[in-house]
Each structure stands twice: as structure tokens, then as C-alpha cells.
Design an enzyme around this catalytic site. Structure first.
Site, mmCIF file in Angstrom:
data_model
loop_
_atom_site.group_PDB
_atom_site.id
_atom_site.type_symbol
_atom_site.label_atom_id
_atom_site.label_comp_id
_atom_site.label_asym_id
_atom_site.label_seq_id
_atom_site.Cartn_x
_atom_site.Cartn_y
_atom_site.Cartn_z
ATOM 1 N N GLY A 12 52.538 -8.350 18.319
ATOM 2 C CA GLY A 12 52.858 -6.950 18.559
ATOM 3 C C GLY A 12 52.590 -6.039 17.378
ATOM 4 O O GLY A 12 53.341 -5.088 17.148
ATOM 5 N N HIS A 109 41.429 -2.082 22.491
ATOM 6 C CA HIS A 109 40.527 -3.235 22.488
ATOM 7 C C HIS A 109 39.740 -3.247 21.176
ATOM 8 O O HIS A 109 39.234 -2.190 20.764
ATOM 9 C CB HIS A 109 39.568 -3.157 23.685
ATOM 10 C CG HIS A 109 38.692 -4.364 23.807
ATOM 11 N ND1 HIS A 109 39.182 -5.574 24.248
ATOM 12 C CD2 HIS A 109 37.388 -4.551 23.520
ATOM 13 C CE1 HIS A 109 38.187 -6.459 24.238
ATOM 14 N NE2 HIS A 109 37.102 -5.866 23.802
#
Length: 201
Positions: A12, A109
Site C-alpha cells: 500500500g 499503473h
């Protein structure tokens, strides 16, 4: 105050960067109302709990995609989430899930899409021999790494790079790009024509 929901499956780092950006007022008028992981041992969930945030584990193993998606969406709606941010969430969202939050799900991404979608994008870029790589924040639609592009950041691929050093420099830009994209979407000062997202002046 806008409510954000974070979905993650691992460490995360982008979630932590988003939370840090909020603490530093780089993301205005927003708060993280819930962090959800499909994996109980995700370090990102531990980080969310340390920050005193609502952190939920909704396991995906052994369940159908539809069952899992419905439970995740129910939790997001229970916490009145307006914008969903994927931060290393290693599951494809079903078309039904996407339709619950139209143009309200963001993903980051580690490549300049449409180049190198899917897993191990930095390794793909490095193996292909590109001279420039980077990252992309985009809206999530029903296809993998496909929705309209919001923000891109470029990173030069150096002759001295290996996959690890390239990935590290891309990650630094990811943290900057995600905050920019969240601000832009929350402010609503954009329009989308076809695939092109344009900021309103």
C-alpha cells in the site's frame, strides 16, 4: 469533505502517499473513509490501522468474483465513498462493480499506458529496451488498464538502471501523480471527449 475508499492487496505505498498528501494539504477537502484489502496479511492494512483509519479485510479466496465484489461495494457505500482509489489491488473488478462508481474509480499503473499493461510493467519496459517509461493514473473501466488517462509522469530509463532502480524511480513519480489526479477528479474541472481527458480552463 469528499470520502475516499482505498482498495489494496499488498504494502500500500500509494495509499500511504495519498494519506501523507492529505496530511500535508496537497489533497484538499478529502478524507479516507475506509481502506479495504482482500488479504488479511497485507502490510497496507496494518499501516491503515496505525493511522487510526477504518480498515477492513474482505477475503477473496474461495469466493466467486460476484460475491466478493458485492461485499466490497456494500462496504464502500456504507462508508459513503465517493471516489475509489486502487492502490496495488490485485483483483480485476467486475463490470458490475465498475458500474456502481461510474468515472469514480482510479487506478495507477507503472508504465505509460497503453504500453505494458498488466503485471510486471517495469520488467516489461526494461526488457523491451525503452528509453522512457513512467506511470499512468487512469479511470477504471471494464477492460484491464484501459480507461481514460488522467495524469502521466515520465521517467528516463538510464543505462545504469536495472529493473529495481527503474521501479523505484517510477514509484516516486506514482506518489506525485496520484495526488494530482485525485485533486483533478474531486474538483471536477475536466471533460472527457472520446478517450481524451481535457482540463477546463
Amino acid at each position: 469533505m469528499h470520502n475516499l475508499g482505498i482498495l489494496l492487496s499488498g504494502r500500500g505505498s500509494n495509499f500511504v502517499a495519498i494519506a501523507d498528501s492529505m496530511d500535508a494539504d496537497r489533497i484538499a477537502n478529502a478524507r479516507i473513509s475506509v481502506v479495504i484489502s482482500n488479504k488479511a496479511d497485507a502490510p497496507g492494512i496494518a499501516a491503515a490501522r496505525q493511522r487510526g483509519l477504518n480498515a477492513l479485510v474482505i477475503p477473496s479466496k474461495g469466493r466467486t468474483r460476484e460475491e466478493h465484489d458485492r461485499e466490497v461495494v456494500a462496504a464502500l457505500k456504507q462508508h459513503k465513498v465517493e471516489l475509489v482509489c486502487l492502490a496495488g489491488y490485485m483483483r480485476l473488478l467486475s463490470p458490475w462493480f465498475v458500474q456502481q462508481f461510474p468515472r469514480r474509480i482510479l487506478n495507477i499503473h507503472p508504465s505509460l499506458l497503453p504500453a505494458f499493461p498488466g503485471l510486471e510493467a517495469q520488467e516489461q519496459a526494461f526488457a523491451y529496451g525503452v528509453k522512457v517509461s513512467g506511470c499512468t493514473v487512469h479511470f477504471v473501466d471494464e477492460e484491464l488498464d484501459h480507461g481514460a488517462i488522467i495524469v502521466q509522469k515520465t521517467v528516463a530509463v538510464l543505462d545504469t538502471d536495472d529493473e529495481r532502480t527503474l521501479a523505484k524511480r517510477i514509484l516516486e513519480q506514482e506518489h506525485i501523480a496520484y495526488a494530482e489526479a485525485i485533486n483533478m477528479v474531486l474538483q471536477g474541472n475536466f471533460e472527457i471527449a472520446g478517450r481524451r481527458l481535457k482540463q477546463k480552463m
